[in-house]
Each structure stands twice: as C-alpha cells, then as structure tokens.
Scaffold this motif. Structure first.
Motif, PDB file in Angstrom:
ATOM      1  N   ASP A 130     -18.594   6.904 -40.467  1.00 39.43           N
ATOM      2  CA  ASP A 130     -17.685   7.263 -39.377  1.00 39.43           C
ATOM      3  C   ASP A 130     -18.204   6.715 -38.057  1.00 39.43           C
ATOM      4  OD1 ASP A 130     -15.953   8.400 -37.555  1.00 39.43           O
ATOM      5  OD2 ASP A 130     -16.755  10.424 -37.773  1.00 39.43           O
ATOM      6  N   THR A 150     -16.620  17.009 -37.858  1.00 41.37           N
ATOM      7  CA  THR A 150     -16.002  15.984 -38.702  1.00 41.37           C
ATOM      8  C   THR A 150     -16.961  15.568 -39.819  1.00 41.37           C
ATOM      9  OG1 THR A 150     -16.701  14.271 -37.122  1.00 41.37           O
ATOM     10  CG2 THR A 150     -14.454  15.100 -36.921  1.00 41.37           C
ATOM     11  N   SER A 157     -16.216  15.849 -43.872  1.00 43.83           N
ATOM     12  CA  SER A 157     -16.344  14.766 -44.840  1.00 43.83           C
ATOM     13  C   SER A 157     -17.342  15.115 -45.931  1.00 43.83           C
ATOM     14  CB  SER A 157     -16.735  13.453 -44.144  1.00 43.83           C
ATOM     15  OG  SER A 157     -18.023  13.535 -43.580  1.00 43.83           O
TER      16      SER A 157
END
Length: 319
Positions: free
Chosen positions: A281, A289, A293
């Motif tokens: 990312d 985030t 994931s």
C-alpha cells in the motif's frame, strides 16, 4: 525443519491482525516479528485516529495489545527477520536470520515499508519527540506550532499542506532549488499562506533542548552558510521503501517496489502467497488500513487452504 500451515512475516497492524484472524480460524500461524517487533507504530507516541480509543492510545501499547490478542487464540511469535524465501514450489521455504529454515503451505507478507530518513545527527534520537514521518499520524500534536517538512516531492507537498490545518507555520526544506513535485501539488503548496520555503539547502542536524525538537540546522548550498531554522517539529517526507529485498524478485512488484495484489484480494503473483499492509500500500499507509488488509489476507489464506482441497482456488481468483 519446522512446518506450519501459515507463516506471517512481519508484525505491525497488518501482521498482528492477520495473526488474530488466522489463529481464530485454527490455522496456528507462526509469526516472525522482524527487526522492529510491532513495526513503525512502536516509534510513535499517542495515536488518536485508531477506532475504539476515545482518549487515544500509545503506539507501543496498541501493538502489544494486538500481539496478546493473537497469542490468546494460538498464534506463535518468534524473533527474527526473513532473509530469503523460496517460492518456486510448495511448501514454501523461509530462511530466518540466514540460518533457521521453516516451511509453510501459505505465506502472508506483512513486512511493511520503511520511511527513508535523512541520516543526520539527532534524527533517530528524536523520533517520537518532534521528528516524525507521518503528518496524518502526528499533525494534531503540533496545533499552533511551527513545523518543518523536509522533501521536494508530491508527498512533501501533501504533508505540508495537511499540516497547515494545525501548525501556525510550515517551512518546506529541500536540497535543490527545483522541486520534484507535480505542478499541481507545487501550486497548491505555493498558494498556501502558511507555507514558506527554504530551498537549495542541505540538512545537517536536528536541534533539540535535550528532550524535544527545537529546530533544524541547514547549510546553504550556494553560499556555504550554516543557519538554524527554529521549529517544534520536523517531518521527514522523502519517501518510503517497501521491505521486499528478501523476496529476490520472486513476487511481482510495481514501479515503486510495492507488492502487486490481484483485484480486491491480497493474493500476489505467486499462488499461496498473500500481502498485507504497507508492503503493498503506497497510498494510505495508515494503521487502520493496514489492519484491514491483514484481516483480508488471513481470510484469503483460509479460503485458499480450503480451496486447495477442492482444487478451486485458481478459478475463484480468476473469476
């Protein structure tokens, strides 16, 4: 040689969350913590934007809590860094610290991305005490204070613009007269009244009073003159480097070196290998985030191992 169904490389929010979910699925994951157990959040102070903590939580505390939660469900943690892997055949082989070898039916890569640092005096010592690599994480703590952003690319312009929401003044320091940032990002920063510029200077030392940052010492590249720029914080925004060297090109990466995943999954170019967090990312790079994931990676692994028996994983991935 020890064998596991799942091995997770790296910790931080992605690795720990993957460990929680895969452990709850009875996959008994083995997690290697890397050189920095807990990842970059162990270098931060208070985190106020992670959901569930009204008054915030210290970075090291959050990581330790996640680890204990994963251990509660049966995840095993070992110190050590993966120095090489063999992904050419199943089971995959992982070499840790160049000497210990393990095999696994599935791998989750959560090795993160390391912020590039300036390599100057005082920088490492003052991380978390005024030196930061994340404006989104730490900008709030510099309300009505003066800060410096070091860098000349889009990330630096974005960080500087974001910091003007809190800081009284933001000084952009760059080693060249010209910026690398796109014209749009430059224009946005130059039109902001709170931003001023110190260009064509080389950073020399982060200044402090012994406990916190007080400024940045720079050398004028044109005149050789040394001067001190007073500030309460220094944000280093010269880019990140995904920690993928140990993969030795066996997994597809993009032009910046971040692992490429398929569609809305965490599957990589190698069947049975999944990636989560900052290693895949380059855009968001946030704890929440990364955690999300990590959850996805563990769920993908579970489906993959189930699909292994049903021989339908590849069909699912290519649908």
């Amino acid at each position: 040689m020890e064998h596991r169904k799942v091995i997770i490389l790296g910790t931080g929010p992605a690795g720990y969350t993957a460990a929680i979910y895969s452990a709850r699925a009875d996959l008994e994951p083995l997690v290697f913590e890397g050189d920095e157990p807990g990842g970059q959040l162990t270098l931060t102070t208070e985190i106020e934007n992670f959901p569930g903590f009204v008054d915030g939580i210290m970075g090291p505390e959050l990581m330790e809590t996640m680890k204990k939660q994963a251990q509660r469900f049966g995840a095993t943690f070992e110190r050590g860094r993966a120095t090489s892997v063999d992904l050419s055949k199943r089971p995959f082989r992982v070499t840790v610290d160049k000497e210990r070898e393990y095999t696994a039916d599935a791998l989750i890569l959560a090795t993160g991305a390391s912020a590039k640092m300036l390599g100057i005096e005082g920088e490492n010592e003052l991380i978390g005490r005024g030196v930061s690599t994340c404006a989104t994480c730490d900008g709030f703590f510099f309300r009505n204070k003066r800060v410096i952003v070091v860098g000349g690319g889009d990330s630096a312009m974005e960080e500087a613009t974001f910091l003007t929401k809190f800081a009284s003044e933001v000084v952009i320091v760059h080693r060249r007269e010209e910026l690398r940032a796109s014209k749009v990002m430059q224009a946005r920063a130059r039109s902001n009244d709170k931003i001023r510029w110190e260009l064509n200077v080389t950073t020399q030392k982060v200044l402090s009073d012994g406990t916190k940052v007080t400024g940045l010492r720079v050398v004028d590249n044109a005149t050789g003159e040394t001067r001190d720029i007073p500030a309460d914080g220094v944000f280093v925004a010269i880019g990140h480097r995904p920690n993928t060297d140990f993969l030795n090109g066996q997994v597809e990466v993009d032009e910046l070196g971040y692992i490429v995943t398929k569609g809305n999954t965490t599957a990589t170019s190698v069947e049975g290998v999944f990636a989560a967090g900052d290693v895949m990312d380059s855009r968001y790079r946030q704890a929440i985030t990364a955690a999300g994931s990590g959850c996805k990676a563990a769920m993908d692994v579970e489906k993959y191992l189930e699909g292994e028996m049903a021989h339908d994983w590849s069909v699912t991935m290519n649908a």
